[in-house]
Motif scaffolding. Structure first.
Motif, PDB file in Angstrom:
ATOM      1  N   ILE A 170      13.604   1.533   0.620  1.00 23.89           N
ATOM      2  CA  ILE A 170      13.137   2.727  -0.086  1.00 23.89           C
ATOM      3  C   ILE A 170      11.792   2.473  -0.763  1.00 23.89           C
ATOM      4  O   ILE A 170      10.866   3.280  -0.661  1.00 23.89           O
ATOM      5  N   ILE A 171      11.678   1.336  -1.449  1.00 28.23           N
ATOM      6  CA  ILE A 171      10.466   1.082  -2.230  1.00 28.23           C
ATOM      7  C   ILE A 171       9.263   0.850  -1.319  1.00 28.23           C
ATOM      8  O   ILE A 171       8.127   1.239  -1.635  1.00 28.23           O
ATOM      9  N   ASN A 172       9.474   0.240  -0.154  1.00 27.65           N
ATOM     10  CA  ASN A 172       8.355   0.008   0.768  1.00 27.65           C
ATOM     11  C   ASN A 172       7.956   1.265   1.527  1.00 27.65           C
ATOM     12  O   ASN A 172       6.844   1.341   2.067  1.00 27.65           O
ATOM     13  N   SER A 173       8.844   2.252   1.582  1.00 31.44           N
ATOM     14  CA  SER A 173       8.486   3.504   2.243  1.00 31.44           C
ATOM     15  C   SER A 173       7.449   4.286   1.439  1.00 31.44           C
ATOM     16  O   SER A 173       6.805   5.192   1.983  1.00 31.44           O
ATOM     17  N   PHE A 174       7.281   3.945   0.160  1.00 28.31           N
ATOM     18  CA  PHE A 174       6.291   4.611  -0.693  1.00 28.31           C
ATOM     19  C   PHE A 174       5.009   3.791  -0.840  1.00 28.31           C
ATOM     20  O   PHE A 174       4.157   4.124  -1.666  1.00 28.31           O
TER      21      PHE A 174
END
Length: 278
Positions: free
Chosen positions: A33-37
Motif C-alpha cells: 500500500i505504502i509503495n503504491s503512493f
C-alpha cells in the motif's frame, strides 16, 4: 500457584506467537500500500518508509487509462459465479452423502476428499484440451468448471461434517409433515448451513481471486482477462512501473478484505461447528 504461573507463561507465549504472525501478515500489505503512493524511483531508495511526496498519479492512470474496471468485472464475475457453483453442488453432494445409507456413499466422500491432496495444476494439459473441446477457450467461461472442481473437495468436507451435526429429528419432523427431500433441504438444511457456507465461500475466495495460472493458460483475449492477468501487461521487458502495479494490486485487495471482514464471524462459526459436543 505453579499451575497459574504455567498458565500465564502459556498465555504470554501464545500472545507473542500471535503478534509475530500478525506482523508477518500486515508487513506485506503495508509495503504494497505504502509503495503504491510513491514515485517509481522512490520505491528503490526507501521501500519500507512513508513517501516523502505522496503520488496519486498511479491510481488515476490505472483507473482512467487502463482497463482496470474491465478486468475487475471479469474477476468478480468469475469468482462469485464459481463460489456460487461450489456452494450449490457442494451442499447438494454433502446432503446426498449424509442421507444415502449405502457403502458407496463413503466411497464418494473419500473420492471428494482425495481432491484435497491432489493439486489440480498437474492436469493443466488435459484441462486445456477439455476446455478447447468445449469451445470455452479464450473466454472467462473456461474458468468456471476448473474453479468449481477446485472448490468442491473442501466444500464437501466441511458441509458433510456440518450436516452430520444437525439433529435427525428436524428432518424427520419435516418428512412427517409431508415435505419432500428437496423441500427438507431448502427449508431445514440450507438455513442451518449458513455458517458453513460462509466458511467455504471465504476459503475459496482467495485462490479464485488470486489465481493467475489458469487464466494465463486459457485466456489470450484482452476482453476476457482477469485482474491479475491484466497486471502482467504492466511488466515491461526493460522497465517495470512498480507504482502502477502496486496500485492495481491494492485496489484488487480491497473487495477481498471487505468480504472477509463482513463474513469473519460466520467463517469462525463454520470452522468451530461440531468441535464441542454436548
Amino acid at each position: 500457584m505453579k499451575s497459574s504461573l504455567a498458565r500465564e507463561r502459556l498465555h504470554l507465549g501464545s500472545h507473542i506467537v500471535l503478534l509475530f504472525w500478525t506482523f508477518l501478515v500486515i508487513f506485506p500489505l503495508w509495503t504494497m500500500i505504502i509503495n503504491s503512493f510513491k514515485f517509481k524511483f522512490d520505491i528503490y531508495t526507501d521501500p519500507f518508509g512513508l513517501p516523502k511526496k505522496w503520488n496519486f498519479g498511479s491510481y488515476v492512470s490505472v483507473i482512467k487509462e487502463g482497463d482496470f474496471f474491465l478486468y475487475f468485472r471479469n474477476s468478480l464475475f468469475v469468482t462469485l459465479g464459481s463460489i456460487f457453483l461450489v456452494l450449490l453442488f457442494g451442499s447438494l453432494a454433502s446432503y446426498a452423502i449424509v442421507n444415502w445409507k449405502h457403502k458407496l456413499s463413503h466411497f464418494l466422500y473419500v473420492f471428494f476428499i482425495a481432491g484435497m491432496m491432489l493439486p489440480i495444476k498437474i492436469g493443466s494439459i488435459r484441462l486445456l484440451q477439455l476446455v478447447k473441446s468445449l469451445g470455452l477457450l479464450n473466454t472467462v467461461w473456461s474458468l468456471f468448471p476448473v474453479y468449481t472442481a477446485m472448490g468442491l473437495p473442501i466444500a464437501v468436507f466441511v458441509l458433510t461434517e456440518f450436516i452430520r451435526q444437525i439433529p435427525a429429528e428436524l428432518t424427520e419432523a419435516a418428512v412427517i409433515d409431508g415435505a419432500r427431500r428437496s423441500r427438507v433441504f431448502t427449508i431445514v438444511i440450507l438455513p442451518l448451513l449458513r455458517p458453513a457456507l460462509a466458511t467455504v465461500a471465504i476459503y475459496n475466495l482467495i485462490p479464485f481471486w488470486n489465481d493467475l495460472w489458469f487464466p494465463l493458460i486459457f485466456i489470450n483475449n484482452d476482453e476476457h482477462k482477469t485482474l491479475l492477468l491484466g497486471v502482467t501487461r504492466l511488466f515491461g521487458q526493460y522497465m517495470t512501473d512498480w507504482s502502477r502495479i502496486l496500485a492495481v494490486l491494492t485496489l484488487s485487495a480491497v473487495p477481498v478484505l471487505l468480504l472477509y471482514l463482513t463474513m469473519s464471524k460466520n467463517f469462525i462459526k463454520g470452522l468451530t461447528a461440531g468441535a464441542v459436543k454436548g
